[in-house]
Design a protein around this motif. Structure first.
Motif, short mmCIF file in Angstrom:
data_model
loop_
_atom_site.label_atom_id
_atom_site.label_comp_id
_atom_site.label_asym_id
_atom_site.label_seq_id
_atom_site.Cartn_x
_atom_site.Cartn_y
_atom_site.Cartn_z
N ALA A 14 26.40 26.03 48.80
CA ALA A 14 26.77 24.58 50.13
C ALA A 14 25.67 23.52 49.27
N GLY A 15 27.07 22.39 49.86
CA GLY A 15 26.55 21.74 49.46
C GLY A 15 26.92 20.23 48.04
N ARG A 67 35.79 15.22 51.55
CA ARG A 67 35.17 15.27 51.16
C ARG A 67 36.12 15.86 49.62
N SER A 85 30.68 18.36 48.53
CA SER A 85 30.01 18.36 49.65
C SER A 85 30.61 20.09 50.28
N ASN A 87 31.52 24.08 51.38
CA ASN A 87 30.62 24.88 52.25
C ASN A 87 31.65 26.04 52.11
N GLU A 89 33.14 28.02 54.53
CA GLU A 89 34.00 28.35 54.82
C GLU A 89 35.83 28.02 53.72
N SER A 124 25.59 29.97 50.92
CA SER A 124 25.10 29.71 52.18
C SER A 124 23.46 29.43 51.55
#
Length: 124
Positions: A14-15, A67, A85, A87, A89, A124
């Motif tokens: 994530a990120g 993003r 970025s 995530n 999802e 995550s």
């Protein structure tokens, strides 16, 4: 007939960021708008981004706006999707597609040709 081959998927935290590529065969690439869609397990395939034939107009789903960046290089018959970025999802199989000559950029029914997809997994 147009053939599309996606690449660049993988596992990312994530990120993080990934850049997807979609290489197209056929002489009609530069005259057709292109799109990216994605499909998560148990969900319908959804619109992510699209770009006009000349590359001057872009469209994004609200969920990725700011993003993700779609771009294309008509000299290389390739369309790209820069994803920042990320995530969890965003985890899905990502598909590129060639839009028909008319119709909405957002509806998958308006796209004629599809690639086989590339898996993107965000941990995550």
């Amino acid at each position: 007939q147009v053939q599309l081959v996606e690449s660049g998927g993988g596992l990312v935290q994530a990120g993080g960021s990934l850049r997807l590529s979609c290489a197209a065969s056929g002489r009609t690439f530069s005259s057709r708008a292109m799109g990216w869609f994605r499909q998560a397990p148990g969900k319908e395939r959804e619109f992510v981004a699209a770009i006009s034939a000349g590359g001057t107009i872009t469209y994004y789903a609200d969920s990725v706006k700011g993003r993700f960046t779609i771009s294309r290089d008509n000299a290389k018959n390739t369309v790209y999707l820069q994803m920042d970025s990320l995530n969890p999802e965003d985890t899905a199989v990502y598909y590129c597609a060639v839009r028909s000559l008319v119709g909405s950029y957002y509806q998958r029914e308006k796209y004629d040709y599809w690639g086989q997809g590339t898996q993107v997994t965000v941990s995550s």
